[in-house]
Design a protein around this motif. Structure first.
Motif, PDB file in Angstrom:
ATOM      1  N   LEU A 219       0.817  -1.220   0.000  1.00 27.70           N
ATOM      2  CA  LEU A 219       0.000   0.000   0.000  1.00 27.70           C
ATOM      3  C   LEU A 219       0.848   1.267   0.000  1.00 27.70           C
ATOM      4  O   LEU A 219       0.520   2.247  -0.686  1.00 27.70           O
ATOM      5  N   TYR A 220       1.937   1.265   0.742  1.00 27.51           N
ATOM      6  CA  TYR A 220       2.715   2.491   0.929  1.00 27.51           C
ATOM      7  C   TYR A 220       3.943   2.597   0.020  1.00 27.51           C
ATOM      8  O   TYR A 220       4.513   3.677  -0.117  1.00 27.51           O
ATOM      9  N   VAL A 221       4.343   1.480  -0.596  1.00 28.30           N
ATOM     10  CA  VAL A 221       5.536   1.517  -1.456  1.00 28.30           C
ATOM     11  C   VAL A 221       5.221   1.067  -2.875  1.00 28.30           C
ATOM     12  O   VAL A 221       5.482   1.785  -3.850  1.00 28.30           O
ATOM     13  N   ALA A 222       4.678  -0.146  -3.014  1.00 30.30           N
ATOM     14  CA  ALA A 222       4.472  -0.715  -4.348  1.00 30.30           C
ATOM     15  C   ALA A 222       3.462   0.090  -5.161  1.00 30.30           C
ATOM     16  O   ALA A 222       3.701   0.399  -6.335  1.00 30.30           O
ATOM     17  N   LEU A 223       2.334   0.441  -4.553  1.00 29.99           N
ATOM     18  CA  LEU A 223       1.312   1.189  -5.303  1.00 29.99           C
ATOM     19  C   LEU A 223       1.809   2.559  -5.764  1.00 29.99           C
ATOM     20  O   LEU A 223       1.654   2.913  -6.944  1.00 29.99           O
ATOM     21  N   PRO A 224       2.408   3.380  -4.880  1.00 29.50           N
ATOM     22  CA  PRO A 224       2.943   4.661  -5.371  1.00 29.50           C
ATOM     23  C   PRO A 224       4.008   4.487  -6.451  1.00 29.50           C
ATOM     24  O   PRO A 224       4.047   5.252  -7.415  1.00 29.50           O
ATOM     25  N   ALA A 225       4.884   3.461  -6.282  1.00 33.87           N
ATOM     26  CA  ALA A 225       5.927   3.249  -7.288  1.00 33.87           C
ATOM     27  C   ALA A 225       5.314   2.885  -8.640  1.00 33.87           C
ATOM     28  O   ALA A 225       5.758   3.363  -9.699  1.00 33.87           O
ATOM     29  N   ALA A 226       4.287   2.033  -8.625  1.00 35.33           N
ATOM     30  CA  ALA A 226       3.632   1.650  -9.883  1.00 35.33           C
ATOM     31  C   ALA A 226       2.954   2.850 -10.530  1.00 35.33           C
ATOM     32  O   ALA A 226       3.010   3.026 -11.756  1.00 35.33           O
ATOM     33  N   CYS A 227       2.301   3.698  -9.712  1.00 38.54           N
ATOM     34  CA  CYS A 227       1.641   4.892 -10.256  1.00 38.54           C
ATOM     35  C   CYS A 227       2.659   5.846 -10.875  1.00 38.54           C
ATOM     36  O   CYS A 227       2.444   6.377 -11.975  1.00 38.54           O
ATOM     37  N   ILE A 228       3.772   6.051 -10.183  1.00 39.90           N
ATOM     38  CA  ILE A 228       4.799   6.955 -10.710  1.00 39.90           C
ATOM     39  C   ILE A 228       5.377   6.404 -12.007  1.00 39.90           C
ATOM     40  O   ILE A 228       5.585   7.140 -12.982  1.00 39.90           O
ATOM     41  N   ALA A 229       5.631   5.082 -12.041  1.00 36.38           N
ATOM     42  CA  ALA A 229       6.172   4.470 -13.265  1.00 36.38           C
ATOM     43  C   ALA A 229       5.186   4.595 -14.424  1.00 36.38           C
ATOM     44  O   ALA A 229       5.572   4.887 -15.566  1.00 36.38           O
ATOM     45  N   ALA A 230       3.885   4.382 -14.138  1.00 31.49           N
ATOM     46  CA  ALA A 230       2.875   4.484 -15.195  1.00 31.49           C
ATOM     47  C   ALA A 230       2.791   5.905 -15.730  1.00 31.49           C
ATOM     48  O   ALA A 230       2.690   6.130 -16.947  1.00 31.49           O
ATOM     49  N   LEU A 231       2.816   6.884 -14.833  1.00 33.02           N
ATOM     50  CA  LEU A 231       2.771   8.282 -15.273  1.00 33.02           C
ATOM     51  C   LEU A 231       4.014   8.632 -16.087  1.00 33.02           C
ATOM     52  O   LEU A 231       3.937   9.346 -17.100  1.00 33.02           O
ATOM     53  N   TYR A 232       5.156   8.119 -15.653  1.00 36.04           N
ATOM     54  CA  TYR A 232       6.404   8.402 -16.374  1.00 36.04           C
ATOM     55  C   TYR A 232       6.392   7.792 -17.777  1.00 36.04           C
ATOM     56  O   TYR A 232       6.831   8.417 -18.748  1.00 36.04           O
ATOM     57  N   LEU A 233       5.839   6.571 -17.899  1.00 36.63           N
ATOM     58  CA  LEU A 233       5.772   5.917 -19.204  1.00 36.63           C
ATOM     59  C   LEU A 233       4.782   6.598 -20.142  1.00 36.63           C
ATOM     60  O   LEU A 233       4.914   6.526 -21.359  1.00 36.63           O
ATOM     61  N   SER A 234       3.776   7.253 -19.578  1.00 31.68           N
ATOM     62  CA  SER A 234       2.755   7.895 -20.416  1.00 31.68           C
ATOM     63  C   SER A 234       3.210   9.236 -20.977  1.00 31.68           C
ATOM     64  O   SER A 234       2.575   9.759 -21.900  1.00 31.68           O
ATOM     65  N   ILE A 235       4.290   9.789 -20.421  1.00 31.59           N
ATOM     66  CA  ILE A 235       4.714  11.132 -20.843  1.00 31.59           C
ATOM     67  C   ILE A 235       5.081  11.203 -22.317  1.00 31.59           C
ATOM     68  O   ILE A 235       4.578  12.075 -23.044  1.00 31.59           O
ATOM     69  N   PRO A 236       5.940  10.294 -22.875  1.00 31.77           N
ATOM     70  CA  PRO A 236       6.337  10.449 -24.290  1.00 31.77           C
ATOM     71  C   PRO A 236       5.170  10.395 -25.262  1.00 31.77           C
ATOM     72  O   PRO A 236       5.088  11.197 -26.187  1.00 31.77           O
TER      73      PRO A 236
END
Length: 261
Positions: free
Chosen positions: A13-30
């Motif tokens: 809840l406190y590590v994996a979920l935020p990391a996945a959200c940040i990675a998804a947002l980062y991948l969507s940028i290009p």
């Protein structure tokens, strides 16, 4: 039996979920930046598109969750906003990658649809920012929800359908061009073989005290029928073996249609 949350669940809840959200947002940028550039925004403004969609999705999701917990009005429109933001982000990624891989091109419909994203985002965020005291009837909320879904569905469906037709048309034109080139190459090869045989015949010395007599057309056709009766293709080497002529001569008979039965 203890009801405390296990440590690994807390880690998710406190590590994996935020990391996945940040990675998804980062991948969507290009992809979202590339789509904004395709729609006409300059390189200075295009990077704002991922921020627009990401903030919109996070805001709509947070407002929907808060209003559901507090039993406040506007839960449905906030939830629809988060879903539409996710749909827009998915469409932006798919369309930008299709354009990048040359499966589709930009068009007026795509430019209009992408250009409508910022004002629609602002309009819906302002709508969700209304105070909960401004309560609307269920029928009014349902009418607004239905109108928003219908509009966005029509726009997205139209854009995707138009580009699908363009991709199919381009694919058919490539196939037709390949078939034409193949036919022309075969004709050129046959012409070159006939010309080479003619030149070789003109340059080679005569044997047997004089020119050889041409094989009768009926004999050529009889040899071709024999090959087909044996289940073989009528080729230059096989026809030459039956007629006792050179392979180039047999190839000329085939190109002239004398071996057609």
């Amino acid at each position: 039996m203890s009801s405390a949350t296990p440590w690994y669940i807390k880690g998710i809840l406190y590590v994996a979920l935020p990391a996945a959200c940040i990675a998804a947002l980062y991948l969507s940028i290009p992809g979202e930046v590339a789509l904004a550039r395709t729609a006409g925004w300059s390189k200075h403004y295009a990077p704002a598109m991922p921020v627009c969609l990401s903030v919109y999705a996070l805001s709509a999701g947070a407002i929907a969750t808060y209003r559901r917990k507090m039993d406040l009005p506007g839960q449905v429109t906030a939830l629809v906003g988060s879903l539409m933001a996710l749909l827009l982000a998915m469409s932006a990624q798919s369309i930008s990658h299709l354009i990048e891989q040359n499966y589709m091109d930009s068009s007026a419909h795509l430019v209009v649809a992408v250009s409508c994203v910022p004002p629609l985002t602002i309009a819906h965020l302002v709508h969700m920012a209304e105070t909960p005291a401004q309560v609307k009837t269920a029928s009014q909320q349902m009418a607004e929800l239905t109108g928003m879904i219908d509009y966005l569905s029509v726009e997205l469906t139209g854009v995707l359908a138009a580009h699908t037709d363009d991709a199919l048309t381009y694919s058919r034109s490539l196939t037709d061009g390949y078939d034409r080139l193949t036919a022309e190459a075969q004709e050129l090869a046959q012409g070159a073989e006939s010309e080479a045989e003619r030149i070789a015949t003109a340059l080679s010395p005569k044997r047997g005290g004089g020119p050889k007599k041409a094989v009768p057309e009926e004999k050529i056709k009889e040899a071709a029928r024999e090959l087909k009766a044996n289940g073989e293709r009528v080729t230059g080497p096989r026809l030459a073996a039956l007629l006792g002529v050179g392979e180039s001569t047999a190839a000329r008979y085939i190109s002239q249609g004398l071996a057609t039965v």
